[in-house]
Design an enzyme around this catalytic site. Structure first.
Site, PDB file in Angstrom:
ATOM      1  N   GLU A 163      10.587  15.757  15.149  1.00  0.00           N
ATOM      2  CA  GLU A 163      10.725  15.710  13.695  1.00  0.00           C
ATOM      3  C   GLU A 163       9.709  16.669  13.065  1.00  0.00           C
ATOM      4  O   GLU A 163       8.517  16.579  13.331  1.00  0.00           O
ATOM      5  CB  GLU A 163      10.462  14.285  13.199  1.00  0.00           C
ATOM      6  CG  GLU A 163      10.696  14.151  11.710  1.00  0.00           C
ATOM      7  CD  GLU A 163      10.436  12.741  11.203  1.00  0.00           C
ATOM      8  OE1 GLU A 163       9.413  12.138  11.546  1.00  0.00           O
ATOM      9  OE2 GLU A 163      11.276  12.256  10.425  1.00  0.00           O
TER      10      GLU A 163
ATOM     11  N   CYS B 202      13.433  11.489   5.944  1.00  0.00           N
ATOM     12  CA  CYS B 202      13.548  10.952   7.305  1.00  0.00           C
ATOM     13  C   CYS B 202      14.936  11.191   7.879  1.00  0.00           C
ATOM     14  O   CYS B 202      15.095  11.389   9.075  1.00  0.00           O
ATOM     15  CB  CYS B 202      13.250   9.469   7.297  1.00  0.00           C
ATOM     16  SG  CYS B 202      14.203   8.594   6.052  1.00  0.00           S
TER      17      CYS B 202
ATOM     18  N   LYS C   3       0.844  -1.203   0.000  1.00  0.00           N
ATOM     19  CA  LYS C   3       0.000   0.000   0.000  1.00  0.00           C
ATOM     20  C   LYS C   3       0.875   1.248   0.000  1.00  0.00           C
ATOM     21  O   LYS C   3       1.635   1.486   0.940  1.00  0.00           O
ATOM     22  CB  LYS C   3      -0.901   0.048   1.236  1.00  0.00           C
ATOM     23  CG  LYS C   3      -1.901   1.220   1.128  1.00  0.00           C
ATOM     24  CD  LYS C   3      -2.571   1.560   2.441  1.00  0.00           C
ATOM     25  CE  LYS C   3      -1.856   2.632   3.210  1.00  0.00           C
ATOM     26  NZ  LYS C   3      -1.855   3.968   2.570  1.00  0.00           N
TER      27      LYS C   3
ATOM     28  N   GLU D  76      11.040   1.331   9.468  1.00  0.00           N
ATOM     29  CA  GLU D  76      11.899   2.464   9.092  1.00  0.00           C
ATOM     30  C   GLU D  76      11.135   3.720   9.466  1.00  0.00           C
ATOM     31  O   GLU D  76      10.186   4.103   8.781  1.00  0.00           O
ATOM     32  CB  GLU D  76      12.179   2.449   7.582  1.00  0.00           C
ATOM     33  CG  GLU D  76      12.897   1.202   7.092  1.00  0.00           C
ATOM     34  CD  GLU D  76      14.396   1.214   7.386  1.00  0.00           C
ATOM     35  OE1 GLU D  76      14.875   2.158   8.041  1.00  0.00           O
ATOM     36  OE2 GLU D  76      15.057   0.259   6.974  1.00  0.00           O
TER      37      GLU D  76
HETATM   38  P1  NAP Z   1       2.739   7.878   8.228  1.00  0.00           P
HETATM   39  O1  NAP Z   1       1.641   8.820   8.469  1.00  0.00           O
HETATM   40  O2  NAP Z   1       3.218   7.036   9.352  1.00  0.00           O
HETATM   41  O3  NAP Z   1       2.264   6.960   7.022  1.00  0.00           O
HETATM   42  C1  NAP Z   1       3.080   5.982   6.417  1.00  0.00           C
HETATM   43  C2  NAP Z   1       2.218   4.954   5.739  1.00  0.00           C
HETATM   44  O4  NAP Z   1       1.455   4.238   6.724  1.00  0.00           O
HETATM   45  C3  NAP Z   1       1.185   5.533   4.785  1.00  0.00           C
HETATM   46  O5  NAP Z   1       1.011   4.644   3.698  1.00  0.00           O
HETATM   47  C4  NAP Z   1      -0.048   5.597   5.670  1.00  0.00           C
HETATM   48  O6  NAP Z   1      -1.237   5.652   4.938  1.00  0.00           O
HETATM   49  C5  NAP Z   1       0.080   4.307   6.446  1.00  0.00           C
HETATM   50  N1  NAP Z   1      -0.650   4.255   7.711  1.00  0.00           N
HETATM   51  C6  NAP Z   1      -1.174   5.287   8.446  1.00  0.00           C
HETATM   52  N2  NAP Z   1      -1.746   4.811   9.571  1.00  0.00           N
HETATM   53  C7  NAP Z   1      -1.597   3.457   9.554  1.00  0.00           C
HETATM   54  C8  NAP Z   1      -1.953   2.409  10.452  1.00  0.00           C
HETATM   55  N3  NAP Z   1      -2.584   2.643  11.606  1.00  0.00           N
HETATM   56  N4  NAP Z   1      -1.627   1.139  10.125  1.00  0.00           N
HETATM   57  C9  NAP Z   1      -0.956   0.875   8.984  1.00  0.00           C
HETATM   58  N5  NAP Z   1      -0.598   1.829   8.091  1.00  0.00           N
HETATM   59  C10 NAP Z   1      -0.893   3.108   8.372  1.00  0.00           C
HETATM   60  O7  NAP Z   1       4.030   8.594   7.678  1.00  0.00           O
HETATM   61  P2  NAP Z   1       4.086   9.642   6.501  1.00  0.00           P
HETATM   62  O8  NAP Z   1       3.587  10.933   7.025  1.00  0.00           O
HETATM   63  O9  NAP Z   1       3.467   9.088   5.263  1.00  0.00           O
HETATM   64  O10 NAP Z   1       5.659   9.707   6.229  1.00  0.00           O
HETATM   65  C11 NAP Z   1       6.499  10.514   6.955  1.00  0.00           C
HETATM   66  C12 NAP Z   1       7.236   9.716   8.020  1.00  0.00           C
HETATM   67  O11 NAP Z   1       7.955   8.643   7.441  1.00  0.00           O
HETATM   68  C13 NAP Z   1       8.267  10.538   8.745  1.00  0.00           C
HETATM   69  O12 NAP Z   1       8.193  10.314  10.118  1.00  0.00           O
HETATM   70  C14 NAP Z   1       9.591  10.008   8.189  1.00  0.00           C
HETATM   71  O13 NAP Z   1      10.681  10.193   9.028  1.00  0.00           O
HETATM   72  C15 NAP Z   1       9.270   8.585   7.953  1.00  0.00           C
HETATM   73  N6  NAP Z   1      10.189   7.988   6.971  1.00  0.00           N
HETATM   74  C16 NAP Z   1      11.154   7.123   7.416  1.00  0.00           C
HETATM   75  C17 NAP Z   1      12.058   6.554   6.524  1.00  0.00           C
HETATM   76  C18 NAP Z   1      13.124   5.606   6.985  1.00  0.00           C
HETATM   77  O14 NAP Z   1      13.713   4.932   6.146  1.00  0.00           O
HETATM   78  N7  NAP Z   1      13.399   5.524   8.276  1.00  0.00           N
HETATM   79  C19 NAP Z   1      11.956   6.846   5.161  1.00  0.00           C
HETATM   80  C20 NAP Z   1      10.959   7.724   4.748  1.00  0.00           C
HETATM   81  C21 NAP Z   1      10.075   8.280   5.668  1.00  0.00           C
HETATM   82  P3  NAP Z   1      -1.823   7.105   4.550  1.00  0.00           P
HETATM   83  O15 NAP Z   1      -0.848   7.719   3.613  1.00  0.00           O
HETATM   84  O16 NAP Z   1      -3.092   6.822   3.894  1.00  0.00           O
HETATM   85  O17 NAP Z   1      -1.950   7.862   5.838  1.00  0.00           O
END
Ligand code: NAP
Ligand code: MG
Length: 486
Positions: free
Chosen positions: A396, A299, A191, A265
């Site tokens: 963050e 990130c 997804k 991640e």
């Molecule tokens: P997010 O809100 O956590 O969402 C990530 C993914 O999870 C999206 O596909 C989201 O769907 C889905 N999701 C949301 N709630 C969920 C749940 N309860 N159960 C399962 N899946 C769920 O993060 P984001 O705002 O998209 O991305 C930013 C974050 O990613 C930042 O904190 C960044 O640091 C982190 N990041 C980390 C890395 C790494 O390698 N460590 C790399 C890139 C990004 P929706 O989009 O529909 O909400």
């Protein structure tokens, strides 16, 4: 499709827009399950927009429970009947084919990525898409060599992997997940993030064209609750998640006590450290790249800058000068440095943090550039006079906002840099190799760059400590979470 941007900035270069005429997009996307495009049983769709113009690009299906069940079933059937029975060499051929098709369609993928996410075309064209193809090439090479990768350990695939990706590097994060999963012999339900589904759906077309057996990769689109349904499904053997620490914790709770393996991640608050003996011009360029690259939607962004006191004034002046020359605007223009913020929601988060920074007493600096009237934009921002306890130095922000602090000694900067719940990445700028080795061993971060920043390679593992997650993606290490051993 209306993608014209309202230029209100003081451009002193002629516009150099990438053409969009060559891309093929549908107006409505269904789910990719069992090798076919199927309508969502929920009957629901949502719009994906271009954050630089706020215009709708396409409608995308929202997968509900019945759709997730169908996708997991397709992945399990494909695993049991086809994929787990194929030799590594045969699996590798399919993965190579996917890699070559991404390369062939790289321009189309880059343009779609920039339209849907707001990231500048220069980055999607030169970084995201070539690196995504490189990951498929790299892991294709491992598919028939797993016994050599893990000698005397008899590696075996796990089964069905549920993979959930964020919006900041949509296609690249998908490649980080699908390529090792397939190479290790697993099947996939993936997804993408709701605001950036289009390159995932384009990849589904590539997967069809590559002739991958039906059901080996299934792409379901939807909101967070679709992701939760995938994670909780009883026939899922492995969860690979990239996203926020908050959602990572929810997922870890929901799979606790099950046999599901996981890779997380998560977020970061990286320290970028400049010593007085560093090549300062290079360092300043690295800082700019580290925090303003991809609008700070990274990130591992170097969102905390530590400057040795003796060079603070000169570094600050150079930084501000460089910020004045950054181009903020149309992501499709090849001259643009900083594109659009991915969504209104994320822009609100960033603006809230800018308010918090001011209220905490830090001093703000933003260049004089104008930003387009429509769309979601944030000027590159830096805060000085920041205290270690300030929220802008601890949390963050995930936007182009830098918090600067100073230090005098090596021990002081190590303590300050490690004083965060995160541990994903860090940067060190110095002329002294001994200082580099000292810091890389003492900084609690999965990746430490020395005299460079934000460099990625498929052969190199990436991942965090502490609240930045567990497990590694990339390199040989990235195969292990998709395997079990006798
Ligand atoms: P997010 O809100 O956590 O969402 C990530 C993914 O999870 C999206 O596909 C989201 O769907 C889905 N999701 C949301 N709630 C969920 C749940 N309860 N159960 C399962 N899946 C769920 O993060 P984001 O705002 O998209 O991305 C930013 C974050 O990613 C930042 O904190 C960044 O640091 C982190 N990041 C980390 C890395 C790494 O390698 N460590 C790399 C890139 C990004 P929706 O989009 O529909 O909400
Ligand atoms: Mg979008």
């Amino acid at each position: 499709m209306k993608n014209k941007i309202d230029y209100s900035s003081d451009w002193n270069l002629d516009p150099a827009p990438e053409s969009t005429g060559h891309i093929k997009l549908k107006t409505k996307y269904n789910l990719f399950i069992g090798g076919k495009w199927v309508k969502p049983k929920s009957g629901k769709y949502f719009a994906t927009i271009n954050p630089a113009t706020e215009h709708k690009i396409a409608d995308v299906a929202e997968a509900g429970q019945a759709d997730v069940d169908a996708a997991v079933k397709a992945a399990k059937t494909a695993y049991d009947t086809v994929w787990s029975k194929l030799s590594g060499k045969e699996r590798g051929k399919y993965i190579y084919r996917i890699a070559r098709l991404i390369q062939e369609k790289a321009r189309e993928f880059s343009v779609i990525e920039s339209l849907d996410s707001g990231k500048v075309i220069r980055e999607s064209r030169d970084i995201d898409i070539p690196l995504a193809a490189a990951h498929f090439f790299y892991y294709a090479g491992w598919a028939d060599k797993l016994e050599y990768a893990f000698p005397n350990r008899q590696p075996k695939s796990l089964g069905v992997a549920a993979q959930i990706t964020p919006w900041n590097f949509p296609m690249l994060m998908i490649a980080w997940k699908i390529a090792p999963a397939l190479a290790a012999g697993n099947t996939v339900v993936l997804k993408p993030a709701e605001t950036t589904s289009l390159t995932a759906l384009k990849l589904a077309e590539v997967i069809q064209e590559a002739g991958l057996p039906d059901g080996v990769v299934n792409i379901v689109t939807g909101y967070g609750k679709t992701g939760a349904m995938m994670v909780e499904h009883k026939d899922v053997d492995k969860v690979a998640f990239t996203g926020s620490t908050g959602v990572g914790k929810i997922i870890m709770k929901s799979i606790a006590g099950t046999n599901k393996k996981s890779t997380m991640e998560l977020g970061g608050k990286a320290a970028n450290i400049i010593f007085e003996d560093a090549p300062l011009d290079q360092a300043v360029e690295g800082i700019i790249n580290g925090i303003y690259f991809n609008q700070g939607h990274v990130c591992c962004a170097g969102s905390r800058l530590f400057v040795q006191e003796s060079v603070y004034d000169v570094v600050l002046r150079k930084l501000k000068d460089r910020m004045e020359s950054l181009y903020v605007g149309d992501p499709m223009d090849k001259n643009t440095d900083i594109g659009a913020i991915n969504s209104k929601k994320q822009l609100d988060v960033i603006n809230d943090y800018i308010k918090i920074g001011k209220a905490e007493g830090a001093d703000i600096y933003q260049p004089k550039c104008k930003i387009p009237k429509k769309g979601f934009w944030c000027k590159p921002t830096l805060f000085t006079n920041v205290a270690q306890s300030n929220r802008i130095a601890q949390e963050e922000i995930f936007g182009p906002v830098l918090a600067i602090q100073t230090f005098r000694t090596v021990d002081e900067v190590i303590t300050k840099a490690n004083n965060t719940p995160y541990g994903l990445s860090a940067g060190v700028w110095t002329d002294k190799g001994s200082k580099v080795f000292n810091l890389t061993s003492q900084l609690k971060a999965g990746v430490v760059w020395a005299n460079t920043y934000n460099k990625f390679d498929p052969t190199s593992p990436f991942g965090g400590y502490k609240e930045s997650g567990h497990g590694r993606e990339g390199g040989l290490h990235g195969l292990e979470p998709y395997l079990k051993f006798d």
